[in-house]
Design a protein around this motif. Structure first.
Motif, mmCIF file in Angstrom:
data_model
loop_
_atom_site.group_PDB
_atom_site.id
_atom_site.type_symbol
_atom_site.label_atom_id
_atom_site.label_comp_id
_atom_site.label_asym_id
_atom_site.label_seq_id
_atom_site.Cartn_x
_atom_site.Cartn_y
_atom_site.Cartn_z
ATOM 1 N N LYS A 87 16.476 47.089 9.656
ATOM 2 C CA LYS A 87 15.591 46.412 8.404
ATOM 3 C C LYS A 87 14.972 45.271 8.901
ATOM 4 N N LEU A 88 15.646 44.571 9.782
ATOM 5 C CA LEU A 88 15.234 43.242 10.189
ATOM 6 C C LEU A 88 14.090 43.468 11.006
ATOM 7 N N LEU A 89 13.922 44.317 11.864
ATOM 8 C CA LEU A 89 12.977 44.751 12.842
ATOM 9 C C LEU A 89 11.701 45.144 11.956
ATOM 10 N N ARG A 90 11.922 45.851 11.019
ATOM 11 C CA ARG A 90 10.751 46.474 10.216
ATOM 12 C C ARG A 90 10.016 45.443 9.538
ATOM 13 N N ASN A 91 10.725 44.370 9.162
ATOM 14 C CA ASN A 91 10.178 43.199 8.303
ATOM 15 C C ASN A 91 9.386 42.222 9.271
ATOM 16 N N ASN A 92 9.912 42.252 10.510
ATOM 17 C CA ASN A 92 9.250 41.506 11.310
ATOM 18 C C ASN A 92 8.618 42.175 12.730
ATOM 19 N N TRP A 93 8.105 43.356 12.437
ATOM 20 C CA TRP A 93 7.548 44.014 13.787
ATOM 21 C C TRP A 93 6.218 43.162 14.484
ATOM 22 N N LYS A 94 5.489 42.728 13.483
ATOM 23 C CA LYS A 94 4.236 42.296 14.019
ATOM 24 C C LYS A 94 4.781 40.792 15.021
ATOM 25 N N ALA A 95 5.591 40.127 14.630
ATOM 26 C CA ALA A 95 6.053 38.964 15.441
ATOM 27 C C ALA A 95 6.882 39.315 16.630
ATOM 28 N N PRO A 179 16.388 33.194 15.195
ATOM 29 C CA PRO A 179 17.254 34.175 16.146
ATOM 30 C C PRO A 179 16.601 35.312 16.503
ATOM 31 N N ILE A 180 15.435 35.530 15.780
ATOM 32 C CA ILE A 180 14.593 36.656 16.634
ATOM 33 C C ILE A 180 14.017 36.177 17.765
ATOM 34 N N ALA A 181 13.365 34.969 17.686
ATOM 35 C CA ALA A 181 12.486 34.399 18.761
ATOM 36 C C ALA A 181 13.284 34.070 20.068
ATOM 37 N N ARG A 182 14.784 33.722 19.782
ATOM 38 C CA ARG A 182 15.673 33.498 20.876
ATOM 39 C C ARG A 182 16.130 34.803 21.626
ATOM 40 N N GLY A 183 16.092 35.805 20.632
ATOM 41 C CA GLY A 183 16.440 37.140 21.415
ATOM 42 C C GLY A 183 15.339 37.758 21.976
ATOM 43 N N ILE A 184 14.221 37.424 21.605
ATOM 44 C CA ILE A 184 13.140 38.367 22.517
ATOM 45 C C ILE A 184 13.047 37.364 23.688
ATOM 46 N N GLU A 203 24.398 38.265 16.390
ATOM 47 C CA GLU A 203 23.958 39.540 16.379
ATOM 48 C C GLU A 203 22.425 39.982 16.379
ATOM 49 N N VAL A 204 21.785 38.845 15.673
ATOM 50 C CA VAL A 204 20.400 39.213 15.560
ATOM 51 C C VAL A 204 19.771 39.027 17.092
ATOM 52 N N SER A 210 18.325 43.386 23.184
ATOM 53 C CA SER A 210 18.156 44.770 23.579
ATOM 54 C C SER A 210 16.969 45.529 23.220
ATOM 55 N N LEU A 211 16.157 45.163 22.190
ATOM 56 C CA LEU A 211 14.916 45.823 21.952
ATOM 57 C C LEU A 211 13.717 45.422 23.050
ATOM 58 N N SER A 212 13.728 44.052 23.448
ATOM 59 C CA SER A 212 13.018 43.744 24.393
ATOM 60 C C SER A 212 13.103 44.040 25.740
#
Length: 231
Positions: A87-95, A179-184, A203-204, A210-212
């Motif tokens: 859900k988090l990925l779908r909401n922020n897929w562009k970033a 969190p998203i930026a740190r993970g990517i 977790e985020v 993992s996606l990256s």
């Protein structure tokens, strides 16, 4: 005794690798020092043991090669934390897409610029191109482009260890709190080893890292092929 064990046992390499990693993990838990990365310590311990026992790398590799069979399934398993954050990925897929593409492009450009500055040969240049992707993909890229696969593996490990050690500190230094930026950032620059640190951070962070790994690996396969023709 150690030399005899390494030469006669089919699983000597696996045993030594697991023992060395256990030493590294135990040291990290006891000291809590970020630069004492378990993988880095295990490499050092393995080298010391092989040199002390006068065991060649080929002899060690004959028993340690079984560990490489787990590289691909281990990488695939990283999809689990991502699934939990869909859900988090779908909401922020562009970033997310922009961040991963930026990470891959930055890695390839850095290798190109440094290779030009230091006058590296084409073989060395293509050897370094897959430095920021997981070993399972990077080895294939290096071999296909005519690089030195052994050096590629070493560079990938060093890149991952540095990301694991320095990643969180750099995020704090530049006030990167999302969190998203740190993970990517960790996943696209330091693959699975950096993802291990990302999972410790949250977790985020772990899911995005993992996606990256997967996306950056695919993009690097394409990007490295294009960049290999530049130099």
């Amino acid at each position: 005794m150690i030399a005899s064990f390494c030469r006669t046992s089919a699983f000597a390499g696996v045993t030594l690798s697991l023992f060395a990693y256990w030493v590294g993990a135990a040291l990290k838990r006891k000291t809590k020092l970020s630069f004492l990365n378990p993988l880095l310590i295990s490499i050092a311990v393995t080298i010391v043991v092989l040199l002390t026992a006068h065991v060649s790398y080929d002899t060690y590799d004959a028993g340690a090669k079984y560990l490489s069979w787990f590289l691909t399934p281990a990488t695939v398993c990283l999809a689990i934390p991502l699934y939990e954050q869909m859900k988090l990925l779908r909401n922020n897929w562009k970033a997310v897409a922009t961040g991963i593409c930026s990470g891959v492009l930055t890695s390839l450009l850095c290798v190109l610029v440094l290779s030009v500055l230091f006058g590296l040969s084409h073989e060395t240049y293509v050897t370094l191109l897959p430095k920021s992707i997981t070993t399972a993909i990077g080895m294939g890229v290096s071999e296909e482009l005519g690089g030195n696969v052994t050096i590629t593996v070493a560079v990938i490990v060093v890149t991952g260890v540095l990301g694991n050690i320095l990643g969180e500190g750099l995020c704090r230094l530049f006030h990167i709190e999302e969190p998203i930026a740190r993970g990517i950032a960790l996943g696209s620059s330091s693959h699975a080893i950096g993802t291990a640190k990302a999972m410790e951070m949250g977790e985020v962070e772990g899911a995005m890292s993992s996606l990256s790994i997967a996306v950056a690996g695919i993009l690097t396969v394409v990007g490295a092929t294009v960049f290999s023709a530049v130099l």
